[in-house]
Design a protein around this motif. Structure first.
Motif, PDB file in Angstrom:
ATOM      1  N   LEU A  24       0.812  -1.216   0.000  1.00  0.00           N
ATOM      2  CA  LEU A  24       0.000   0.000   0.000  1.00  0.00           C
ATOM      3  C   LEU A  24       0.842   1.262   0.000  1.00  0.00           C
ATOM      4  O   LEU A  24       1.679   1.469   0.888  1.00  0.00           O
ATOM      5  N   ASP A  25       0.614   2.122  -0.994  1.00  0.00           N
ATOM      6  CA  ASP A  25       1.236   3.445  -1.020  1.00  0.00           C
ATOM      7  C   ASP A  25       0.539   4.324   0.022  1.00  0.00           C
ATOM      8  O   ASP A  25      -0.603   4.051   0.425  1.00  0.00           O
ATOM      9  N   ILE A  26       1.196   5.391   0.466  1.00  0.00           N
ATOM     10  CA  ILE A  26       0.598   6.257   1.488  1.00  0.00           C
ATOM     11  C   ILE A  26      -0.094   7.454   0.861  1.00  0.00           C
ATOM     12  O   ILE A  26      -1.298   7.655   1.038  1.00  0.00           O
ATOM     13  N   GLN A  27       0.623   8.255   0.107  1.00  0.00           N
ATOM     14  CA  GLN A  27       0.037   9.476  -0.447  1.00  0.00           C
ATOM     15  C   GLN A  27      -0.476   9.223  -1.859  1.00  0.00           C
ATOM     16  O   GLN A  27       0.303   8.974  -2.780  1.00  0.00           O
ATOM     17  N   MET A  28      -1.802   9.311  -1.998  1.00  0.00           N
ATOM     18  CA  MET A  28      -2.453   9.093  -3.289  1.00  0.00           C
ATOM     19  C   MET A  28      -3.590  10.095  -3.444  1.00  0.00           C
ATOM     20  O   MET A  28      -4.168  10.548  -2.446  1.00  0.00           O
ATOM     21  N   PRO A  29      -3.937  10.459  -4.665  1.00  0.00           N
ATOM     22  CA  PRO A  29      -5.081  11.348  -4.871  1.00  0.00           C
ATOM     23  C   PRO A  29      -6.373  10.705  -4.362  1.00  0.00           C
ATOM     24  O   PRO A  29      -6.592   9.511  -4.546  1.00  0.00           O
ATOM     25  N   ILE A  59       4.523   0.954   1.058  1.00  0.00           N
ATOM     26  CA  ILE A  59       5.591   1.287   0.108  1.00  0.00           C
ATOM     27  C   ILE A  59       5.407   2.743  -0.288  1.00  0.00           C
ATOM     28  O   ILE A  59       4.384   3.097  -0.871  1.00  0.00           O
ATOM     29  N   THR A  60       6.370   3.579   0.046  1.00  0.00           N
ATOM     30  CA  THR A  60       6.172   5.010  -0.124  1.00  0.00           C
ATOM     31  C   THR A  60       7.478   5.730  -0.395  1.00  0.00           C
ATOM     32  O   THR A  60       8.556   5.230  -0.062  1.00  0.00           O
ATOM     33  N   ALA A  61       7.383   6.896  -1.016  1.00  0.00           N
ATOM     34  CA  ALA A  61       8.565   7.722  -1.258  1.00  0.00           C
ATOM     35  C   ALA A  61       8.938   8.538  -0.036  1.00  0.00           C
ATOM     36  O   ALA A  61       9.988   9.176  -0.011  1.00  0.00           O
TER      37      ALA A  61
END
Length: 259
Positions: free
Chosen positions: A55-60, A81-83
């Protein structure tokens, strides 16, 4: 399809494709589904039961943390999983089994997936909750809630990924945009810069002695004088590393207090 089902949630198509490609290298991974945002992920979860969620954290349209509140029970093993590398405490509060930053390093990714696999295969979800509570408690005891420091590196050597424990490392030296890790008489090229590596190391175990060199404190056997009042660190592997002029005072204060 046999194997553990995985759902990948990330708003970047290229990032999803890279993750899926890495997943396909694991023989125990079964069906893989993708979603580009929280809404799509909820729709997928209505008829797809993943054992592992990446799961990414910051998404629209909503963050990964928004999705966590809507996960089915028992929840899948969760890896963020995130930048962004400043969300570790919140990730573990959300019962994540691991936290991987972009750009993804394959060895680190596969290590995280092995942890998720172990968690997903457990018969008792209560064991997983107890383990995660212990991780969160440990993180909260750290000063200023700093993210956990890594205790290992995964490096590629002759086609395999080798785990290097921090206790085995003698020194780490910069090589342009990479570093060379010296451990157990061998050296390995690692695709990260020295500044990033330094942030991941426990400060009580490692010390930077030169703008291009970090050494493990326990590996320093003695200090000898160099030219013009400089210092040279003699390490347990027999190597000698010059202490940079701007680091000399700090090294004297930390390691040579008897002087």
């Amino acid at each position: 399809m046999n194997g553990l089902a995985v759902l990948v949630v990330d708003d970047e198509p290229l990032a999803r494709r890279r993750v899926v490609r890495l997943l396909r290298q694991l023989s125990w991974v079964g069906a893989v589904e993708e979603a580009g945002n929280v809404r799509q992920a909820k729709e997928k979860l209505a008829d797809f039961d993943p054992r592992i969620l990446l799961l990414d954290i910051q998404m629209p349209g909503g963050s990964g943390f928004d999705l966590v509140r809507h996960l089915p029970q028992p929840a899948p093993a969760l890896i963020f999983i995130t930048a962004f590398d400043d969300q570790a405490l919140r990730a573990f509060d959300a019962n994540a089994v691991d936290y991987v930053t972009k750009p993804i390093e394959p060895g680190r990714f596969h290590a995280a997936l092995e942890r998720a696999r172990t968690s997903a295969e457990r018969q008792s979800s209560a064991d997983r909750i107890i383990e995660l509570e212990e991780v969160v408690a440990t993180l909260r005891r750290r000063p200023e809630a700093q993210p956990p420091r890594t205790a290992e590196f995964w490096v590629k050597a002759k086609g395999d990924y080798i785990r290097i424990a921090s206790a085995a490392i003698t020194r780490i030296q910069a090589e342009r945009d990479y570093v060379r890790i010296h451990a157990d008489g061998q050296d390995y090229l690692y695709s990260e810069n020295l500044a990033t590596i330094e942030r991941s190391l426990a400060p009580d175990e490692f010390v930077r002695i030169h703008r291009s060199t970090i050494v493990r404190v326990d590996a320093i056997e003695r200090m000898k004088p160099g030219t013009f009042s400089s210092l040279i660190a003699v390490l347990s592997d027999g190597s000698e590393v010059r202490v940079g002029r701007t680091y000399t005072a700090g090294i004297r204060g930390r390691l040579m207090r008897q002087d």
